[in-house]
Design a protein around this motif. Structure first.
Motif, mmCIF file in Angstrom:
data_model
loop_
_atom_site.group_PDB
_atom_site.id
_atom_site.type_symbol
_atom_site.label_atom_id
_atom_site.label_comp_id
_atom_site.label_asym_id
_atom_site.label_seq_id
_atom_site.Cartn_x
_atom_site.Cartn_y
_atom_site.Cartn_z
ATOM 1 N N ASP A 16 -0.339 -3.483 -0.818
ATOM 2 C CA ASP A 16 0.677 -3.414 -0.037
ATOM 3 C C ASP A 16 0.510 -2.260 1.048
ATOM 4 O O ASP A 16 1.630 -1.756 1.631
ATOM 5 N N SER A 18 0.174 -0.079 4.279
ATOM 6 C CA SER A 18 0.685 -0.279 5.568
ATOM 7 C C SER A 18 -0.019 0.433 6.837
ATOM 8 O O SER A 18 0.448 0.430 7.906
ATOM 9 N N SER A 82 -0.495 -7.589 1.979
ATOM 10 C CA SER A 82 0.830 -8.191 2.120
ATOM 11 C C SER A 82 1.461 -8.160 3.553
ATOM 12 O O SER A 82 2.234 -9.296 3.821
#
Length: 153
Positions: A16, A18, A82
C-alpha cells in the motif's frame, strides 16, 4: 525461462506504499522476510542506487536493485502496488509493479544478467499484463508460475 535470479513465493507481496520511499522500504522488508537480509541494509543499498538515477523501467514497472556483501546469489522480490506511485520513470508513467533485485557485491556479470532477465520478463506482453492485472500475492505467484511453465514447455 533462463533464470538468473531466485524468486521464492515468500518474496512476492502486495504493498500500500504511496511514495517511492515507501516502495523501497516495503521491498527491503520483503527481502528481510523472505531471505533474512537486514531490511536496513537492503534499504540503504536500494536508496544509494536510486540516487544514481531512477530504476523506473517504464510501462508501470520499476526494478530497484543493489548489491550487498553477504549475499551469495542474485535474489528477487516482487511487489504489486495497490495504487500507482510516481517513480520518475523514463516514460513518465507511475509504477504499479516493483521488481527488486539484490546481488552479491562481487557479482558483476551475474547482476547484469539477472537485471536483463527481469527486463525481458517485463517486456513480455502476456506476463506484463498478467502481473499488472493481479490483485493479490497469490495471483502474482500463479501468473509467474504459469509464465515459467509456458517457457519451459
Amino acid at each position: 525461462m533462463n533464470v538468473h535470479f531466485r524468486l521464492i513465493p515468500e518474496a512476492i507481496a502486495t504493498s500500500d506504499a504511496s511514495s517511492k520511499a515507501g516502495v523501497l522500504a516495503d521491498l527491503a522488508g520483503c527481502f528481510e522476510h523472505a531471505y533474512g537480509f537486514a531490511a536496513a541494509d537492503v534499504l540503504e543499498a536500494l536508496e544509494e542506487r536510486e540516487k544514481l538515477g531512477s530504476t523506473g523501467f517504464g510501462r508501470g514497472v520499476a526494478i530497484p536493485h543493489a548489491r550487498l556483501a553477504h549475499v551469495n546469489r542474485p535474489v528477487a522480490a516482487l511487489l504489486k502496488l495497490s495504487a500507482p506511485v510516481e517513480f520518475h520513470s523514463a516514460d513518465g508513467m507511475p509504477v504499479e509493479l516493483a521488481f527488486g533485485l539484490i546481488s552479491p557485491e562481487t557479482a558483476g556479470a551475474a547482476h547484469l544478467h539477472a537485471l536483463a532477465a527481469i527486463s525481458r520478463m517485463m517486456r513480455e506482453e502476456t506476463i506484463h499484463r498478467m502481473l499488472m492485472e493481479a490483485t493479490d500475492a497469490e495471483t502474482l505467484r500463479a501468473s509467474l508460475a504459469n509464465a515459467n511453465d509456458r517457457d519451459v514447455a
